[in-house]
Design a protein around this motif. Structure first.
Motif, PDB file in Angstrom:
ATOM      1  N   PHE A   1      35.470  43.706  43.365  1.00 39.90           N
ATOM      2  CA  PHE A   1      36.515  43.233  42.453  1.00 39.90           C
ATOM      3  C   PHE A   1      36.141  41.927  41.745  1.00 39.90           C
ATOM      4  CE2 PHE A   1      38.800  45.958  45.462  1.00 39.90           C
ATOM      5  CZ  PHE A   1      39.468  46.777  44.580  1.00 39.90           C
ATOM      6  N   ARG A   2      34.879  41.573  41.765  1.00 39.55           N
ATOM      7  CA  ARG A   2      34.450  40.320  41.135  1.00 39.55           C
ATOM      8  C   ARG A   2      34.444  40.444  39.618  1.00 39.55           C
ATOM      9  NH1 ARG A   2      30.121  43.317  42.289  1.00 39.55           N
ATOM     10  NH2 ARG A   2      28.209  43.166  41.036  1.00 39.55           N
ATOM     11  N   ILE A   3      34.720  39.341  38.951  1.00 32.71           N
ATOM     12  CA  ILE A   3      34.597  39.247  37.490  1.00 32.71           C
ATOM     13  C   ILE A   3      33.652  38.082  37.202  1.00 32.71           C
ATOM     14  CG2 ILE A   3      35.784  39.034  35.274  1.00 32.71           C
ATOM     15  CD1 ILE A   3      38.352  39.838  36.636  1.00 32.71           C
TER      16      ILE A   3
ATOM     17  N   VAL B   1      35.296  46.177  35.846  1.00 32.39           N
ATOM     18  CA  VAL B   1      36.139  45.859  34.700  1.00 32.39           C
ATOM     19  C   VAL B   1      35.667  46.690  33.512  1.00 32.39           C
ATOM     20  CG1 VAL B   1      36.810  44.051  33.071  1.00 32.39           C
ATOM     21  CG2 VAL B   1      36.550  43.511  35.500  1.00 32.39           C
ATOM     22  N   ASN B   2      36.583  47.302  32.774  1.00 27.03           N
ATOM     23  CA  ASN B   2      36.260  48.044  31.557  1.00 27.03           C
ATOM     24  C   ASN B   2      36.691  47.237  30.341  1.00 27.03           C
ATOM     25  OD1 ASN B   2      37.250  51.191  33.086  1.00 27.03           O
ATOM     26  ND2 ASN B   2      35.304  50.128  33.179  1.00 27.03           N
ATOM     27  N   ARG B   3      35.791  47.110  29.364  1.00 25.02           N
ATOM     28  CA  ARG B   3      36.032  46.235  28.216  1.00 25.02           C
ATOM     29  C   ARG B   3      35.996  47.006  26.895  1.00 25.02           C
ATOM     30  NH1 ARG B   3      35.851  40.940  29.759  1.00 25.02           N
ATOM     31  NH2 ARG B   3      34.963  40.498  31.812  1.00 25.02           N
ATOM     32  N   ASN B   4      36.780  46.535  25.927  1.00 28.26           N
ATOM     33  CA  ASN B   4      36.810  47.179  24.609  1.00 28.26           C
ATOM     34  C   ASN B   4      35.443  47.061  23.931  1.00 28.26           C
ATOM     35  OD1 ASN B   4      39.724  47.807  24.439  1.00 28.26           O
ATOM     36  ND2 ASN B   4      39.971  45.589  24.467  1.00 28.26           N
ATOM     37  N   PRO B   5      34.871  48.174  23.482  1.00 29.64           N
ATOM     38  CA  PRO B   5      33.565  48.108  22.818  1.00 29.64           C
ATOM     39  C   PRO B   5      33.607  47.550  21.401  1.00 29.64           C
ATOM     40  CG  PRO B   5      34.321  50.377  22.990  1.00 29.64           C
ATOM     41  CD  PRO B   5      35.301  49.549  23.745  1.00 29.64           C
TER      42      PRO B   5
ATOM     43  N   TRP C   1      44.729  51.287  33.296  1.00 32.54           N
ATOM     44  CA  TRP C   1      44.543  50.988  31.869  1.00 32.54           C
ATOM     45  C   TRP C   1      45.603  49.983  31.430  1.00 32.54           C
ATOM     46  CZ3 TRP C   1      46.347  55.567  33.830  1.00 32.54           C
ATOM     47  CH2 TRP C   1      47.661  55.919  33.499  1.00 32.54           C
ATOM     48  N   TYR C   2      45.252  49.207  30.379  1.00 30.28           N
ATOM     49  CA  TYR C   2      46.143  48.160  29.884  1.00 30.28           C
ATOM     50  C   TYR C   2      46.416  48.295  28.387  1.00 30.28           C
ATOM     51  CZ  TYR C   2      44.092  46.160  34.144  1.00 30.28           C
ATOM     52  OH  TYR C   2      43.631  45.970  35.426  1.00 30.28           O
ATOM     53  N   VAL C   3      46.169  49.471  27.812  1.00 33.66           N
ATOM     54  CA  VAL C   3      46.333  49.648  26.368  1.00 33.66           C
ATOM     55  C   VAL C   3      47.336  50.752  26.075  1.00 33.66           C
ATOM     56  CG1 VAL C   3      44.023  48.811  25.805  1.00 33.66           C
ATOM     57  CG2 VAL C   3      44.382  51.249  26.269  1.00 33.66           C
ATOM     58  N   LYS C   4      47.852  50.749  24.853  1.00 32.53           N
ATOM     59  CA  LYS C   4      48.757  51.799  24.387  1.00 32.53           C
ATOM     60  C   LYS C   4      48.565  51.969  22.890  1.00 32.53           C
ATOM     61  CE  LYS C   4      52.567  48.485  23.885  1.00 32.53           C
ATOM     62  NZ  LYS C   4      53.950  48.149  24.301  1.00 32.53           N
TER      63      LYS C   4
ATOM     64  N   GLU D   1      37.457  42.259  25.485  1.00 34.04           N
ATOM     65  CA  GLU D   1      38.607  42.067  26.370  1.00 34.04           C
ATOM     66  C   GLU D   1      38.802  43.300  27.261  1.00 34.04           C
ATOM     67  OE1 GLU D   1      41.989  41.169  23.954  1.00 34.04           O
ATOM     68  OE2 GLU D   1      41.482  39.039  23.787  1.00 34.04           O
ATOM     69  N   GLU D   2      39.460  43.110  28.399  1.00 36.33           N
ATOM     70  CA  GLU D   2      39.696  44.214  29.329  1.00 36.33           C
ATOM     71  C   GLU D   2      40.627  45.266  28.719  1.00 36.33           C
ATOM     72  OE1 GLU D   2      40.768  43.425  33.402  1.00 36.33           O
ATOM     73  OE2 GLU D   2      40.080  41.358  33.196  1.00 36.33           O
TER      74      GLU D   2
END
Length: 221
Positions: free
Chosen positions: A55-57, A107-111, A168-171, A180-181
């Motif tokens: 869980f490290r960033i 962590v997944n980030r916006n490309p 997920w954190y997007v809509k 950003e994540e």
């Protein structure tokens, strides 16, 4: 470096369970066997460290660029091919797939920077992430982001045999910023990116990527 909020419950629970197990062994189960007590403590510490590191960033200088597509995840490039994307674009695209092992940062980030034009979550199976049918049968999400110049990129989180929860954190309609994540996948999986055919691929099979840093493709200006 900091720790991701998605791991707080798991880390605290794991720590408490391991602590209770070691105390029980010390006072009751293995009270007369100091070697076994020490071995159990070492194994417990290693297990806890492995959970925490997942869980490290790490602190990173993120890559930004209007024509650059950055890696959405840490991992290894396992697929680079021209294929038909049948869910949203329904045409030919260049696919780049990144496999994430349990030891990778998850962590997944916006490309790219743009606006989310499409989002959908699919419950499903938990085939190994490199299985040919994992991209269509496993638990997954699909996100399409349209850049300011009208170019759209589709990226898909795919759960694996170990991963059992996609976050997920997007809509739809939400503006997002490159690097950003946009989500998190717990304990190993894969991320697919579908690019226009005229995108110039900047990675090769077997390359190791860093999410938000490694440029995987260059779009026409």
């Amino acid at each position: 470096m900091r720790l991701h909020r998605e791991g707080f419950t798991i880390m605290i629970t794991t720590g408490l369970v391991l602590l209770a197990l070691n105390l029980f062994a010390y006072y009751y189960l293995l009270s007369d066997n100091s070697t076994a007590i020490l071995l159990l403590a070492i194994i417990s510490l290693i297990l806890f460290v492995l959970i925490v590191q997942f869980f490290r960033i790490p602190n990173r200088l993120l890559t930004t660029g209007e024509t650059q597509v950055v890696a959405p995840a840490d991992g290894k490039v396992v697929v680079i091919e021209e294929t038909t994307e049948g869910e949203y674009f329904k045409d030919r695209r260049r696919q780049v797939s990144i496999f994430m092992s349990p030891l990778n940062v998850h962590v997944n980030r916006n490309p790219i920077t743009g606006t989310v034009r499409y989002f959908k979550y699919f419950p499903g199976k938990y085939l190994v992430a490199w299985h040919p049918k994992s991209s269509t049968e496993n638990e997954r999400t699909t996100v399409v982001v349209e850049a300011a110049n009208g170019t759209s990129i589709l990226f898909r989180q795919i759960a694996g045999a170990v991963a059992r929860r996609i976050i997920w954190y997007v809509k739809e309609g939400q503006p997002v910023k490159q690097g950003e994540e946009f989500g998190f996948i717990k304990f190993g999986s894969r991320v697919d990116v579908f690019l226009p055919l005229d995108a110039e691929i900047k990675v090769n099979i077997g390359d190791v990527t860093k999410g938000g840093v490694t440029v995987i493709a260059e779009l026409p200006s």
